[in-house]
Design a protein around this motif. Structure first.
Motif, short mmCIF file in Angstrom:
data_model
loop_
_atom_site.label_atom_id
_atom_site.label_comp_id
_atom_site.label_asym_id
_atom_site.label_seq_id
_atom_site.Cartn_x
_atom_site.Cartn_y
_atom_site.Cartn_z
N LEU A 491 0.80 -1.21 0.00
CA LEU A 491 0.00 0.00 0.00
C LEU A 491 0.84 1.27 0.00
O LEU A 491 0.41 2.30 -0.50
N ASN A 492 2.04 1.20 0.57
CA ASN A 492 2.89 2.40 0.53
C ASN A 492 3.22 2.76 -0.91
O ASN A 492 3.19 3.92 -1.29
N VAL A 495 0.00 4.23 -2.56
CA VAL A 495 -0.30 5.59 -2.12
C VAL A 495 0.71 6.59 -2.68
O VAL A 495 0.35 7.68 -3.14
N ASN A 496 1.99 6.20 -2.71
CA ASN A 496 3.00 7.10 -3.27
C ASN A 496 2.73 7.42 -4.73
O ASN A 496 2.87 8.55 -5.17
N VAL A 515 2.83 9.97 5.47
CA VAL A 515 2.34 8.61 5.18
C VAL A 515 2.99 7.62 6.15
O VAL A 515 4.21 7.56 6.24
N SER A 529 -5.81 1.67 -6.19
CA SER A 529 -5.13 2.92 -6.54
C SER A 529 -6.17 4.00 -6.84
O SER A 529 -6.06 5.14 -6.39
N PHE A 532 -7.69 5.34 -3.51
CA PHE A 532 -6.88 6.31 -2.75
C PHE A 532 -6.73 7.63 -3.51
O PHE A 532 -6.71 8.71 -2.91
N THR A 533 -6.65 7.54 -4.86
CA THR A 533 -6.56 8.77 -5.65
C THR A 533 -7.78 9.65 -5.37
O THR A 533 -7.68 10.86 -5.16
N ILE A 536 -7.57 11.23 -1.81
CA ILE A 536 -6.55 12.29 -1.70
C ILE A 536 -6.99 13.53 -2.49
O ILE A 536 -6.86 14.67 -2.05
N ILE A 553 -1.85 9.76 6.08
CA ILE A 553 -2.39 8.47 5.62
C ILE A 553 -1.76 7.37 6.48
O ILE A 553 -0.54 7.22 6.51
N TYR A 564 -7.36 1.42 6.78
CA TYR A 564 -6.55 2.58 6.39
C TYR A 564 -7.34 3.84 6.73
O TYR A 564 -8.58 3.83 6.71
N VAL A 566 -7.46 8.11 5.80
CA VAL A 566 -6.97 9.29 5.09
C VAL A 566 -7.56 10.50 5.83
O VAL A 566 -8.77 10.71 5.81
#
Ligand code: ADP
Length: 642
Positions: A491-492, A495-496, A515, A529, A532-533, A536, A553, A564, A566
């Motif tokens: 997940l890192n 998210v990156n 994060v 993906s 999370f996009t 964010i 996060i 998780y 956010v």
């Protein structure tokens, strides 16, 4: 002990003298009476060993009559004493079976001999009578036995001809005794003549002392199974056979054998693993299916504690529970459980157990059904149901979107297109007018420079809106169509990637992002993906105008799921609207000038649910919001398939 003698004589002197002689001879005197009547009374009273009776007592052969009564009623021997005897008296006396005579006058020796012979004969007589009685008793006993025994009894000669049969045999065969007596054994034997005992009398004699089975045929043709024991009474030239009806026993035995055969077939051919254990918990038997299930050879299991295949940590507890259940004879109807084997495998089993008594020993039969395949199928079905639900929601969203939101810009376009058409007609009229007055010219200019461009502007805005909606529509439909391939996700990294894609907007928002170490989850890379996009992007969009964005996060494993979070410091969402933000097209207050179509969070929820997870929000208006996403943990099983 001296024999006691009763003297019966009406001549007192003789009686006295006789008494003296008897005493001298060593006898005891039981009494001395003078009449037949008195003799009877004395015998009844004294029970002497012998009566010495004067034959010429009184009149009418009184002595003889008394002697007869004494012999008949009391069985006491009588010796007659007589002086003279006429033939008639003697003849009468003989009828009474005296034990001896002594003629008067007698010598002491004669008397002694007569008495001793009489006592001896009487004793012999008694013995004879006793053994006759015993014989008669035995015969009676035997007859009673034959009459009452439920076994048939046959008596034959050495050639096998029936001489007698008992009632039980008659009842067994339905014949009357008279129908059987005189017949050869072949009359009742159900075998082929050559194999009949009657055909081989020597065989019949040879079987003496043994027990064997034969079949006889009843009068109505029924075949009766018999267990026969034969005794050859060689001295009498007879054979006695006892016959026991074992038809029922044979039926029961046949039924038992059939049941055993069925049991054996079920035991060996069943797909269920079966195990039989005793009170100690030792395995007495297992079937093939059990050996296949646990992957142990039968030889290694039988005789061992049933726990030998399980993980060492569980053994003590298992044994304890087993003993407890065995003591209480407690069976659990049917239950599912997972068992950890020593080889590290886990078996999903459905277990049924029951106690049974086998050869006087209580044992526990446990049947195991491997349900891992079924569990997999169930999981697949649940997954399909989730997909179906998700797709249906998609469909609803699309229908709504098409019917509602695409329609309003379209109506706008339609309306302004009409207006343009009207403006154009007006323009044409103005231009074609002759003369083309300055007023007309001003009006035409107004149309060309203001009204038409405004209408085109609206049309363009409508088209742009439609374009945006169609783009969202495509995104949604892609989510529905895309192959769903969950696998362990870092997940890192995910998210990156999302943060990089939004780097420009983040910079513009003066965003500060933090994060944490995010646990891996099992998910579809593209969908997670996208999720999370969206979150964010929203945090950037709905930031507080007065302060720079702070975004955190984080993630942690909670009850088998990764949760998780956010978190932003944005405008927040009013409490009463927090539930509705997940709906299609819903936009919370205040959105202000922020562009959006109210589809993003619906997509986020759809993606989480597609994974069997969920989403929720905690938010304080003016302070910020925390969006939570729960997704499945990346298990080793999923890792294997990924
Ligand atoms: P859109 O952003 O296109 O309006 P979304 O479905 O993404 O649609 O969001 C729905 C509504 O939820 C938004 O209009 C906004 O009011 C509210 N919202 C979403 N994210 C946030 C956030 N991080 N902070 C405050 N409000 C938010």
């Amino acid at each position: 002990m001296a024999a006691r003698i009763l003297i019966v004589d009406d001549e007192a002197i003789i009686a006295e003298t006789t008494g003296l002689i008897l005493r001298q001879l060593g006898y005891a005197i039981a009494g001395q009476v003078a009449s037949g009547e008195a003799a009877l009374a004395a015998v009844a009273r004294e029970m002497p060993d012998l009566v010495l009776m004067d034959i010429n007592l009184g009149n009418d052969h009184e002595g003889i009559a008394a002697a007869e009564t004494i012999r008949r009623q009391h069985g006491v021997p009588v010796v007659y004493v007589t002086a003279y005897t006429d033939d008639d008296t003697l003849a009468r006396a003989k009828i009474t079976h005296p034990f001896g005579y002594v003629t008067k006058p007698y010598a002491a020796r004669d008397l002694h001999v007569a008495i001793e012979i009489a006592l001896h004969n009487h004793q012999q007589d008694q013995r004879l009578r006793q053994s006759e009685q015993a014989l008669a008793d035995r015969a009676e006993h035997f007859a009673a036995l034959l009459a009452t025994t439920r076994d048939g009894v046959l008596e034959t000669d050495e050639q096998g001809r029936m001489l007698d049969v008992n009632q039980a045999y008659c009842e067994l065969t339905g014949y009357a005794r008279a129908e059987l007596v005189g017949q050869p054994l072949s009359f009742v034997e159900a075998r082929a003549p050559s194999a009949q005992l009657a055909a081989q009398p020597s065989e019949l004699l040879r079987l003496s002392g043994t027990r064997f089975e034969r079949q006889h045929r009843a009068k109505d043709g029924r075949v009766i199974d018999l267990e026969i024991s034969v005794t050859h009474l060689a001295a009498r030239g007879r054979v006695v056979a006892f016959l026991r009806d074992i038809t029922r026993r044979k039926e029961v035995q046949a039924a038992r054998e059939a049941a055993e055969a069925v049991f054996r077939a079920v035991w060996e051919q069943s797909s269920m693993g079966m195990r039989l254990t005793d009170a100690a918990g030792d395995i007495r038997a297992v079937n093939d299916a059990y050996c296949r299930l646990v992957r142990w050879p039968r030889e290694a299991l039988v005789g061992q504690p049933f726990t030998c295949i399980y993980r060492a940590d569980d053994v003590a507890e298992m044994q304890r529970r087993y003993q407890e259940r065995f003591a209480q004879r407690a069976v659990q109807e049917r239950f599912s459980r997972q068992l950890q084997l020593r080889d590290g495998r886990a078996l999903d089993l459905e277990v049924t157990s029951s106690f049974m008594e086998l050869e006087h020993t209580v044992m526990l039969l446990v049947m195991f059904q491997d349900v891992s395949l079924r569990k997999q199928a169930e999981a697949a079905r649940e997954e399909m149901a989730r997909t179906l639900k998700f797709k249906n929601q998609e469909l609803e969203r699309l229908v709504y979107l098409t019917s509602h939101d695409l329609r309003s810009p379209m109506l706008n376009i339609q309306g302004f297109a009409h207006r343009i058409a009207g403006d154009c007609a007006k323009l044409r009229g103005l231009v074609e007018a002759d003369p083309f007055s300055p007023k007309d010219r001003a009006a035409a200019l107004e149309i060309v420079s203001r009204q038409l461009p405004r209408s085109f502007g609206f049309i363009q805005a409508g088209v742009e809106k439609m374009d945006r909606l169609i783009a969202s529509l495509l995104r949604l439909s892609r989510l529905g169509r895309a192959a769903f391939e969950p696998k362990p996700l870092d997940l890192n990294a995910v998210v990156n990637e999302a943060l990089n894609a939004l780097a420009f907007s983040l910079q513009a928002a003066e965003g500060e992002v933090e994060v944490g170490a995010l646990p891996a989850c099992a998910g579809d890379a593209a969908l997670v993906s996208q999720l999370f996009t969206n979150l964010i992007d929203n945090a950037i969009k709905y930031r507080c105008p007065g302060r720079g964005l702070r975004l955190a996060i984080t993630g942690e494993v909670r009850e088998g799921q990764v949760v998780y979070c956010v978190a932003d410091n944005g405008v927040g969402i009013p409490p009463e609207q927090q539930e509705r933000i997940w709906e299609v097209f819903f936009r919370a207050d205040p959105v202000g000038a922020v562009a959006g179509d109210g589809l993003g969070l619906n997509l986020v929820r759809g993606i989480a649910e597609r994974h069997g997870g969920k989403v929720w929000v905690e938010s304080v208006p003016g302070e910020g919001s925390r969006f939570f996403v729960a997704l499945p943990v990346a298990s080793t099983a999923t890792a294997g398939t990924g």
